[in-house]
Design a protein around this motif. Sequence first.
Motif, short mmCIF file in Angstrom:
data_model
loop_
_atom_site.label_atom_id
_atom_site.label_comp_id
_atom_site.label_asym_id
_atom_site.label_seq_id
_atom_site.Cartn_x
_atom_site.Cartn_y
_atom_site.Cartn_z
N PRO A 113 0.80 -1.23 0.00
CA PRO A 113 0.00 0.00 0.00
C PRO A 113 0.84 1.28 0.00
O PRO A 113 0.51 2.23 -0.72
N SER A 114 1.90 1.33 0.78
CA SER A 114 2.74 2.53 0.81
C SER A 114 3.37 2.80 -0.55
O SER A 114 3.50 3.95 -0.97
N SER A 120 1.04 7.03 -6.70
CA SER A 120 -0.14 7.82 -7.04
C SER A 120 0.07 9.31 -6.75
O SER A 120 -0.60 10.16 -7.34
N GLN A 121 1.01 9.62 -5.85
CA GLN A 121 1.32 11.00 -5.51
C GLN A 121 2.42 11.58 -6.38
O GLN A 121 2.90 12.69 -6.14
N GLY A 122 2.81 10.85 -7.42
CA GLY A 122 3.77 11.36 -8.38
C GLY A 122 5.22 11.07 -8.05
O GLY A 122 6.13 11.56 -8.73
N ALA A 332 -5.82 10.02 -9.80
CA ALA A 332 -6.10 8.76 -10.49
C ALA A 332 -5.20 7.65 -9.93
O ALA A 332 -4.03 7.88 -9.63
N PRO A 333 -5.74 6.45 -9.75
CA PRO A 333 -4.93 5.35 -9.22
C PRO A 333 -3.81 5.01 -10.19
O PRO A 333 -3.97 5.16 -11.41
N PRO A 334 -2.68 4.56 -9.69
CA PRO A 334 -1.57 4.20 -10.59
C PRO A 334 -1.91 2.95 -11.37
O PRO A 334 -2.72 2.12 -10.95
N THR A 335 -1.29 2.81 -12.52
CA THR A 335 -1.45 1.59 -13.30
C THR A 335 -0.40 0.57 -12.86
O THR A 335 0.58 0.91 -12.19
N VAL A 336 -0.60 -0.67 -13.25
CA VAL A 336 0.38 -1.71 -12.92
C VAL A 336 1.74 -1.38 -13.52
O VAL A 336 2.77 -1.54 -12.86
#
Length: 356
Positions: A113-114, A120-122, A332-336
Amino acid sequence: MSTHQQFSRRNLLAGAGLSLGAFALGSTLLTACSEPGRGPGGAGKGGGDGTALGMQLGWLINSGQFGEAIALSKGWYDEAGINFSINPGGPSIDGIALVAAGESQIGQISSSPSHMLARSQGIPVKAFAVCVQDHPYAWLSKTESPIETPQDLVGKTVGGPATSDILVKALLAANKVNPDDVEFVATGESVAPLMTGKIDAWGTWLNSISQRRPLGDDFVSMRLADFGVPLYGYIYYSTDDALEKQGDVIKEFTSATARGWEFAYDNVEDAAKAIVEMSPESKLKDIQDDGEAMMQYVFTKSTAEKGWGTMDKSIWENQIALWDELGQFDSAPPTVDELATWEILDATADARPKLG
């Protein structure tokens, strides 16, 4: 003693007063100054002659670094042309930020999760291997008042480290339990609140035998992974830039570390001794007991098929979807493909042991 701490083969040998020649004859003695909670000593300044590669942790060194401890003690990083060092973390250390800033070339983070939130925060970090395939995080309860399913948590109080609050929410969401029906209290990493009845369930890693030892065998466990929350643990990551520019070095590191874990698989006692020699404040029995328990989570059906360190895209996808459902991503959620790369694993396929 410096206010920073760093473990590398060369400076540990120097601290022990040993020559490289003595080490080559089979000594595995590693010593170093140890200051719990202190972190990084400056990446790559271990004193070796190879290419500098520092690994930043978010915690103090433990059995999760068995592979690295063995590879350091046996000189396998030196053989690969790597001047490898470990930078321990602690409560005030943001490992991801340090790696992103270039203080260390690679890092290891305790749970996925981290990593997802950082991306997701760039923050341009990407996983390239996973050590703990089958996440051992669970909630323990006493046998006289067992909590065996998420539904059993209704009306109960759950405790654990503050960071486990989101894990409780994930478990409840995955099992359609109203979070308003469960109370979470940040009680820390001690099992005492469960033993005294202040909480009904306590969150911990099942491989942390030493942490729950006061409880004995008088407990029931409910594991995240068994109830719809598939997480990865002890994830190896680096920045996009480092993976592009130092990919060959990271491949060599992965191969040497896989070799270390292969040795540790059948030699847990030796691996535990290597950890304690690196980190003298650690207790050998604790490290060995925790390490024995760790092996079943590191080596699984997945590693038997695809080798140590493997990753599965579908597991990343499930984690992204669940954390998105929980509203954990500010954007937006990150992609794989943003979260992970398989290039290092593909390049080291022959070097990574297929055990499990």
